[in-house]
Enzyme design. Structure first.
Site, PDB file in Angstrom:
ATOM      1  N   GLY A 140       0.825  -1.210   0.000  1.00 21.67           N
ATOM      2  CA  GLY A 140       0.000   0.000   0.000  1.00 21.67           C
ATOM      3  C   GLY A 140       0.851   1.248   0.000  1.00 21.67           C
ATOM      4  N   ASN A 141       0.208   2.380   0.204  1.00 22.16           N
ATOM      5  CA  ASN A 141       0.943   3.641   0.285  1.00 22.16           C
ATOM      6  C   ASN A 141       0.256   4.543   1.307  1.00 22.16           C
ATOM      7  OD1 ASN A 141      -1.041   5.483  -1.127  1.00 22.16           O
ATOM      8  ND2 ASN A 141      -0.751   3.900  -2.686  1.00 22.16           N
ATOM      9  N   ARG A 142       0.840   5.717   1.531  1.00 14.92           N
ATOM     10  CA  ARG A 142       0.412   6.543   2.663  1.00 14.92           C
ATOM     11  C   ARG A 142      -0.713   7.520   2.323  1.00 14.92           C
ATOM     12  NH1 ARG A 142       5.331   9.458   4.978  1.00 14.92           N
ATOM     13  NH2 ARG A 142       3.681  10.317   6.262  1.00 14.92           N
TER      14      ARG A 142
END
Ligand code: CTP
Length: 431
Positions: A219-221
């Site tokens: 995932g990412n932020r």
């Protein structure tokens, strides 16, 4: 923010007048008041007499630090009903009941809040809350139309649970959404014109999660806050908004349709389906460039390995570039709608040995083929999971870059809406 400075003096806190009309949602005015105060505003609460049947004056006085009056005969020597309206930098009415909207539309001055609304020349933001039948009644529809024509911002109410067991259109928009728009108006009183009425806007927001197994993902932020801020501002400007939301718990703006998605291919499928109805697409989602080649059906075990197994990745489709290519391709939309949809991309960049943030942004604009690219410098806690953002907006048509200094994400949202509005009018004029 409005408030201003005189040399040597600390900046004056912006003065917000919070009008509260008599509906059950009046209890939420306390949260709005608290949020406005935390943002640094000096808030004077002006409830209607009926609002005080729901919330006591003592609560508003304690939370605002100011006395509370409801009629024009309180504090007569200071002509409070005129002074309160004159001194405000912004008036927020939440909740605005059907009765308050009717009295404001008719220009009545039968209590302190109505009188203040006649006196003030500050921007006015109204957040209605009432039963669905009242909201959809032709009298209310006409009153809202009149108020909007006069330049007041009247939000659509949210759809959901109402006072009793019933639900429908008529819920007060979320307090943080009302406050986000209030803070935007304090910075930019002209930020919410009704210039996107009839425009259909597709926004992607959040970050995709590419599954590895039933438990884990890459995932990412991205929190989704910037995409939702664009959606909130566009909806307040009259647009019909659909948000394709990847893994965010944020609540959509009143009236918007939220389409939840999980991974990049899911997002691509929904965007491809929805874009045919859109006048503009804002791709604020952080889409993973790669995904695990294999999604393991059961949880991957450590299996006493001392070294982790290598992870094989494959490339995800570039959704933004695909949209731009489809628009330009033979036999697609342009035959009916030249230049449509207007396509906006985002670029989270860091400078490196190959170039600055803007160098990378310019190259990406050319590579993706979109009309506008909103370039954020990221790293050092900037842009992700915070409420403020700064950006430079680059345009493919060679117009000057637009520098948006650090400020609330709604401010950047308003600049993006300005550009969309301008470009959509140009497309209309060319048809
Ligand atoms: N984007 C997309 N599909 C992808 C990757 C990105 O549609 N597979 C969109 C994003 O929504 C954003 C824009 O492209 O609007 C730029 O995203 P970014 O991650 O900065 O660009 P990349 O193409 O991934 O370039 P790089 O990671 O090399 O900087």
């Amino acid at each position: 923010m409005a408030g201003g400075t005189t040399e040597g003096a600390p900046p004056r806190a912006p003065k917000v007048l919070l009008g509260v009309a008599g509906g059950i949602a009046a209890y939420k005015a306390c949260e709005i008041l608290r949020l406005l105060r935390s943002a640094g505003a000096d808030v004077i609460v002006v409830p209607t007499p009926n609002a005080l049947k729901f919330i006591g004056a003592a609560t508003f006085e304690a939370l605002s630090g100011h006395p509370v009056a409801t009629d024009v005969f309180t504090d007569v020597p200071h002509v409070a009903h005129v002074a309160t309206g004159q001194q405000a930098d912004l008036v927020v009415v939440a909740p605005a009941t059907a009765d308050l909207l009717a009295r404001a539309a008719a220009g009545r001055a039968d209590d302190l809040l109505a009188a203040t609304l006649l006196v003030t020349r500050a921007p006015v933001l109204m957040a209605p809350a009432m039963h669905t039948e009242m909201w959809t009644h032709p009298a209310t529809v006409e009153n809202v139309q009149r108020l909007r024509q006069r330049g007041l911002t009247v939000l659509d109410p949210a759809v959901g649970r109402l006072t009793g067991a019933d639900s429908g259109a008529g819920r007060l928009p979320e307090p943080d959404q009302i406050v986000a728009l209030a803070l935007l108006l304090l910075r930019r009183p002209d930020a919410l014109p009704r210039d996107l009425v009839g425009r259909r806007l597709l926004v992607t927001a959040g970050g995709t999660r590419e599954p590895l197994d039933p438990v884990r993902y890459l995932g990412n932020r991205s929190s989704g806050k910037q995409g939702f801020a664009v959606a909130l501002v566009a909806a307040a400007r009259g647009a019909q908004v659909t948000v394709v939301a990847a893994n965010t718990a944020l609540i959509g703006p009143p009236g918007a349709t939220i389409v939840p998605v999980a991974d990049a291919r899911d997002l691509q499928a929904r965007v491809t389906e929805l874009v045919t109805d859109a006048d503009a697409v804002v791709m604020a989602a952080a889409v993973a460039d790669f995904r695990p080649k294999v999604i393991v059906a059961s949880k991957i075990k450590k299996d006493n390995r001392s070294e982790p197994a290598a992870l094989e990745l494959v490339t995800n489709p570039d959704i933004l570039a695909g949209l731009a290519a489809d628009r330009a391709g033979p036999g697609s939309g342009p035959a009916q709608r030249p230049g449509m949809p207007v396509i906006v991309g985002f670029a989270a960049e860091t400078g490196d040995e190959h170039g600055s943030v803007l160098d990378h942004g310019r190259a990406k604009l050319a590579r993706k083929g979109c009309d506008l690219l909103v370039v954020n410098g990221v790293g050092d806690g900037r842009a992700f999971e915070v409420d403020d953002n700064a950006a430079v907006i680059l345009a493919a048509d060679g117009s000057d870059p637009i520098d948006v200094p650090l400020g609330p994400k709604t401010v950047l949202g308003a600049v993006i809406c300005d550009e969309l509005s301008r470009r959509l009018s140009t497309v209309d004029a060319a048809l």
